[in-house]
Design a protein around this motif. Structure first.
Motif, PDB file in Angstrom:
ATOM      1  N   GLY A  11       0.705  -1.074  -0.087  1.00 11.59           N
ATOM      2  CA  GLY A  11       0.086  -0.186   0.075  1.00 11.59           C
ATOM      3  C   GLY A  11       0.823   1.254  -0.069  1.00 11.59           C
ATOM      4  O   GLY A  11       0.322   2.367  -0.213  1.00 11.59           O
ATOM      5  N   GLY A  12       2.206   1.099  -0.129  1.00 15.71           N
ATOM      6  CA  GLY A  12       3.008   2.350  -0.065  1.00 15.71           C
ATOM      7  C   GLY A  12       2.660   3.297  -1.073  1.00 15.71           C
ATOM      8  O   GLY A  12       2.632   2.885  -2.584  1.00 15.71           O
ATOM      9  N   ASN A  13       2.474   4.684  -0.802  1.00 12.32           N
ATOM     10  CA  ASN A  13       2.359   5.622  -1.838  1.00 12.32           C
ATOM     11  C   ASN A  13       2.981   6.915  -1.511  1.00 12.32           C
ATOM     12  O   ASN A  13       2.711   7.500  -0.634  1.00 12.32           O
ATOM     13  N   PHE A  14       3.821   7.458  -2.196  1.00 11.54           N
ATOM     14  CA  PHE A  14       4.568   8.484  -1.876  1.00 11.54           C
ATOM     15  C   PHE A  14       3.879   9.939  -1.762  1.00 11.54           C
ATOM     16  O   PHE A  14       3.673  10.744  -0.994  1.00 11.54           O
ATOM     17  N   VAL A  15       2.533   9.746  -2.588  1.00 11.71           N
ATOM     18  CA  VAL A  15       1.560  11.022  -2.334  1.00 11.71           C
ATOM     19  C   VAL A  15       0.953  10.959  -0.878  1.00 11.71           C
ATOM     20  O   VAL A  15       0.724  12.115  -0.163  1.00 11.71           O
ATOM     21  N   ASN A  16       0.808   9.929  -0.042  1.00  7.07           N
ATOM     22  CA  ASN A  16       0.605   9.822   1.152  1.00  7.07           C
ATOM     23  C   ASN A  16       1.314  10.612   2.190  1.00  7.07           C
ATOM     24  O   ASN A  16       0.895  11.167   3.056  1.00  7.07           O
ATOM     25  N   ILE A  17       2.428  10.891   1.681  1.00 11.05           N
ATOM     26  CA  ILE A  17       3.406  11.983   2.622  1.00 11.05           C
ATOM     27  C   ILE A  17       3.930  13.007   2.112  1.00 11.05           C
ATOM     28  O   ILE A  17       4.922  13.537   2.619  1.00 11.05           O
ATOM     29  N   ALA A  18       3.341  13.555   1.093  1.00 11.19           N
ATOM     30  CA  ALA A  18       3.416  14.671   0.096  1.00 11.19           C
ATOM     31  C   ALA A  18       3.510  15.806   0.980  1.00 11.19           C
ATOM     32  O   ALA A  18       4.418  16.812   0.962  1.00 11.19           O
TER      33      ALA A  18
END
Length: 334
Positions: free
Chosen positions: A52-59
């Protein structure tokens, strides 16, 4: 009850905090909250495409955290990363029940073997670290009574449940045998902004969100089964509360939502929150039916009493916030 200004959380200011699975749904929500609390945050994530990792999650916090792309199965990397850490939120996992049946050894390696290795590493290089492990209600299997409390027999129906059961047991054993300050939270259906929605690997609600936003009908299998739904920010607060509550050490504790709902009720609530949409009632596919647990209602009174926590987000509000988020960010999650 925990609040945004809970004085107990002042312990995180300046603290070194590692989050495995830190770019996923719960990990990123925890990271945002920890940054707000003034922690020095290290996010560890393998960024495996099926997870489920997605860099948008920590933008919004990317410049305020450290990021290391590493797999918890890599013992050398974890040994290096955990030196000096004061808190560990252990969220890295293989969460797909169907994938666990199709690739059982991979599930074993991530959810059980890697947990043992992680705990051995903590014992060697960070023996005073405070750990909160992400467990699952899946380990109970098909309920013999409702609501399900922590005394309920454990009888998982799939490989994922067996391996998560073993991973949790390692945490409890390392507390009793070595005094490691760890505990496990048995989660149920965490959802919200940042979840995987391209398919149903994380949970059923992800693909429902995608379909309703795209204007397509989504499938509801069965419909009568009841579930607890936990909004991701409430789950993050539960992890923080567990970490600052010594009375939770060495325990496995249930985490539930605001109330149980049938799948049909959840579907209707989503359509209402969206202002329209449709779903189709279907029979369970055979490969899903054999591992489905039926009704599940969580009794989490023990954790609420110990940690002064309770969910604050009603289902309708959580669904609306999720829909609003994915309308703005849909392309980044497909």
């Amino acid at each position: 009850m925990t609040t945004r200004s809970d004085s107990r959380f002042s312990v995180f200011r300046g603290a070194r905090v590692a989050v495995t699975g830190g770019i996923g749904l719960i990990g990123s929500a925890l990271a945002r909250r920890l940054v707000e609390l003034g922690a020095q945050v290290l996010l560890i994530d393998s960024m495996i495409p099926e997870a489920g990792g997605n860099f948008v999650n920590i933008a919004t916090i990317r410049e305020r955290v450290r990021i290391n792309i590493a797999d918890i199965r890599d013992g050398d990397a974890m040994r290096h990363l955990l030196v000096g850490q004061e808190f560990l939120f252990d969220l890295a996992a293989q969460t797909s029940h169907l994938d666990s049946m199709n690739s059982p050894l991979n599930d074993l390696a991530i959810n059980a073997t890697a947990q043992l290795q992680l705990l051995e590493t903590c014992r060697a290089v960070a023996p005073q670290i405070v750990i909160v492990h992400a467990g699952t209600r899946q380990i109970y299997g098909r309920p013999r009574y409702l609501p399900v409390d922590e005394a309920h027999p454990i009888n998982p129906t799939d490989v994922n449940g067996v391996n998560k059961m073993a991973g949790e047991a390692f945490h409890l054993m390392f507390h009793s045998a070595y005094g490691i300050k760890t505990r496990s939270l048995r989660l149920t259906n965490v959802y919200g902004p940042g979840m995987r929605i391209k398919d149903a690997r994380q949970n059923f609600l992800g693909i429902w969100l995608r379909r309703v936003i795209e204007g397509d009908a989504f499938e509801v299998w069965g419909g009568e089964q009841r579930r607890d739904m936990v909004f991701v920010e409430d789950a993050a607060e539960a992890f923080l509360a567990a970490a600052v509550t010594p009375a939770t050490e060495g325990k496995a504790l249930n985490i539930g939502g605001d109330a149980p709902y049938s799948l049909a009720e959840i579907a209707a609530a989503m359509i209402a929150a969206n202002g329209g949409g449709r779903y189709e009632l279907k029979e369970f596919p055979p490969e899903r039916k054999r591992i489905d647990i039926g009704d599940f209602v969580t009794d989490d009174r023990q954790f609420r009493a110990l940690a002064a926590w309770a969910p604050r987000t009603a289902l309708v509000d959580g669904l609306k916030r999720s829909l609003d988020y994915y309308r703005q960010n849909l392309a980044a999650y497909l």
